[in-house]
Design a protein around this motif. Sequence first.
Motif, PDB file in Angstrom:
ATOM      1  N   TYR A   1     -30.724  48.043  14.456  1.00 19.64           N
ATOM      2  CA  TYR A   1     -29.490  47.935  13.957  1.00 19.64           C
ATOM      3  C   TYR A   1     -29.285  49.294  12.596  1.00 19.64           C
ATOM      4  O   TYR A   1     -30.396  49.609  12.006  1.00 19.64           O
ATOM      5  N   THR A   2     -28.187  49.350  12.430  1.00 22.35           N
ATOM      6  CA  THR A   2     -27.597  50.206  11.305  1.00 22.35           C
ATOM      7  C   THR A   2     -27.020  49.315  10.359  1.00 22.35           C
ATOM      8  O   THR A   2     -27.005  48.035  10.428  1.00 22.35           O
ATOM      9  N   ALA A   3     -26.475  49.681   9.175  1.00 25.34           N
ATOM     10  CA  ALA A   3     -25.913  49.058   8.185  1.00 25.34           C
ATOM     11  C   ALA A   3     -24.807  48.382   8.705  1.00 25.34           C
ATOM     12  O   ALA A   3     -23.997  48.490   9.583  1.00 25.34           O
ATOM     13  N   GLY A   4     -24.535  46.878   8.067  1.00 22.99           N
ATOM     14  CA  GLY A   4     -23.515  46.098   8.454  1.00 22.99           C
ATOM     15  C   GLY A   4     -23.571  44.925   7.765  1.00 22.99           C
ATOM     16  O   GLY A   4     -24.404  44.662   7.015  1.00 22.99           O
TER      17      GLY A   4
ATOM     18  N   LEU B   1     -26.348  43.970   5.248  1.00 21.57           N
ATOM     19  CA  LEU B   1     -27.767  44.412   5.693  1.00 21.57           C
ATOM     20  C   LEU B   1     -27.631  46.135   5.698  1.00 21.57           C
ATOM     21  O   LEU B   1     -26.622  46.704   6.218  1.00 21.57           O
ATOM     22  N   PRO B   2     -28.672  46.473   5.004  1.00 22.76           N
ATOM     23  CA  PRO B   2     -28.913  48.012   4.896  1.00 22.76           C
ATOM     24  C   PRO B   2     -29.134  48.711   6.442  1.00 22.76           C
ATOM     25  O   PRO B   2     -29.720  47.814   7.246  1.00 22.76           O
ATOM     26  N   ASP B   3     -29.150  49.908   6.600  1.00 22.69           N
ATOM     27  CA  ASP B   3     -29.620  50.319   7.810  1.00 22.69           C
ATOM     28  C   ASP B   3     -31.017  50.161   8.112  1.00 22.69           C
ATOM     29  O   ASP B   3     -32.075  50.331   7.167  1.00 22.69           O
TER      30      ASP B   3
ATOM     31  N   LYS C   1     -32.701  41.245  16.120  1.00 25.84           N
ATOM     32  CA  LYS C   1     -32.091  40.736  14.578  1.00 25.84           C
ATOM     33  C   LYS C   1     -30.872  41.153  14.409  1.00 25.84           C
ATOM     34  O   LYS C   1     -30.222  42.355  14.997  1.00 25.84           O
ATOM     35  N   ALA C   2     -30.159  40.852  13.536  1.00 21.89           N
ATOM     36  CA  ALA C   2     -29.158  41.388  12.643  1.00 21.89           C
ATOM     37  C   ALA C   2     -27.871  41.313  13.525  1.00 21.89           C
ATOM     38  O   ALA C   2     -27.119  42.231  13.544  1.00 21.89           O
ATOM     39  N   LEU C   3     -27.861  40.194  14.418  1.00 22.59           N
ATOM     40  CA  LEU C   3     -26.506  40.307  15.452  1.00 22.59           C
ATOM     41  C   LEU C   3     -25.880  39.186  15.191  1.00 22.59           C
ATOM     42  O   LEU C   3     -25.983  38.134  14.624  1.00 22.59           O
ATOM     43  N   GLY C   4     -24.323  39.574  15.215  1.00 19.57           N
ATOM     44  CA  GLY C   4     -23.323  38.493  15.090  1.00 19.57           C
ATOM     45  C   GLY C   4     -23.058  37.450  16.042  1.00 19.57           C
ATOM     46  O   GLY C   4     -23.411  37.629  17.330  1.00 19.57           O
ATOM     47  N   ASN C   5     -22.846  36.328  15.787  1.00 14.38           N
ATOM     48  CA  ASN C   5     -22.550  35.238  16.680  1.00 14.38           C
ATOM     49  C   ASN C   5     -23.714  35.216  17.852  1.00 14.38           C
ATOM     50  O   ASN C   5     -23.587  35.221  18.857  1.00 14.38           O
TER      51      ASN C   5
ATOM     52  N   GLU D   1     -31.256  53.302  21.296  1.00 18.37           N
ATOM     53  CA  GLU D   1     -29.654  53.068  20.731  1.00 18.37           C
ATOM     54  C   GLU D   1     -29.764  52.392  19.684  1.00 18.37           C
ATOM     55  O   GLU D   1     -30.684  51.863  18.732  1.00 18.37           O
ATOM     56  N   GLU D   2     -28.327  52.209  19.010  1.00 16.75           N
ATOM     57  CA  GLU D   2     -28.066  51.582  17.554  1.00 16.75           C
ATOM     58  C   GLU D   2     -26.898  50.715  17.717  1.00 16.75           C
ATOM     59  O   GLU D   2     -26.280  50.924  18.670  1.00 16.75           O
TER      60      GLU D   2
END
Length: 447
Positions: free
Chosen positions: A271-274, A281-283, A322-326, A435-436
């Motif tokens: 994951y990247t920042a978001g 969350l940072p990158d 990790k760091a996924l929406g829904n 991938e990102e």
Amino acid sequence: MNPTSHDHRQTVTFYILGGAGDLVRRLLIPGMAGYLREYKGTRINIVASGRSEIDDYPQLVRDSLAESDTEVDDRVVDSLAEHASFMVSDATDPAELQKLLDSQEPGDRSVLYFALSPAVVAEAVDALAGVTLPEGIVLAMEKPFGEDADTARELNEKLWKITDEEHIFRVDHFNCETALSNLVGLMGANAIFSAGWNSKAVESIEIVYDESLGLEGRAEFYDNNGAVRDMLQSHLLQVMAHALAADTDNTVTDILAATNIDPDSLRRARYTAGEADGERLPDYAQEEGVDPERGTETLFQLTAHVDTDRWRGVPVTLRSGKALGNPRREIAICYRREGYPEETELQPGSRLIFPFTDEVVLEANVSDHGYSHNLQRATLRTELVPSKLTAYGRVVRAILDLGETAEVPADAPARAWEIVEPVLTAFANDEVPLEEYPAGSAGPEGW
């Protein structure tokens, strides 16, 4: 198991190696509390150990329960805290292990719980060879079991020199999660579902466990392991094997022996920042403690094939990140589409979904009123009676009852490492693009 079906009036002593660690605080102690809430005749003594002094371990127990989602009354909190103690002890030293085990009577039952890293577990088991164990003690081994196939087999050999298989319990709490237990129960108790639990009816299966959380301060562990080591080798492969063995003549061992990963299906990303679940969350590459050059994946997806008569030809998608929406957390069974002529408006086949919650969902095709060839999608959802125990509460129960359906079979960890090894090698050799995806998204496009 019905809590009233057995007399659980007993005193159980849990000797916990690594007893102040994150897993014990967040999961095991609340699991014990939930067990005590349901089995009121039991008393649990905690004798925890670690390399660093803990000023007030009973307060650590109270804080653990105050921060958990497990609802327990003051009776349970007081009982668990008042019967909890801590010793500074080196788990790899036979003399100190003996001192720990001699520090308190084992009671009616006793458990030595290994909440340690795999390398330290191996050294601790070596040390146990020079220790006199309490009679009948169960050795509970947390995941990951070994660091690869060879070390997993070596650990088994070491354990069998200390005790017999009947007194070894390899823990994977995903075997006690509601999604798996609901699937196994539904297939085993209902002919309408068990009749279609095979490749003739099932087109594909998805086992997905996504999280909205980021690293949560676990960079040292996570960046050295990644999503595949953290989730695939133990949790997802175990869930798959137990699920596909349900209501069949196959064992978990049979399923894993027949499992291979399609190398062309491998996907990885980080994951990247978001923003995920309201938290910025940072990158990942900029997280404290992360080495960006290591290329650690925070999300993977791949397809497994199980070459048995029942499951041959049914692809099983395994995914976690990790760091996924829904975030999706479910076992989804996708059935073949049958019935109407080709000119019928196309709908995908039915889906039977077991979320990692107390519910079951069926997505089915039904005829539109008056136009039998026009299908519409109907979603049938039922909420089940909430489980009285968390997954770790069920782990505690399984250890004390030696519940075979919940444990990891002796040869399963080594075989799981064998299955995972080509994936780890492909990732390490950069054979699969990293991938990102922005934190809070559904992952890379096209997955």
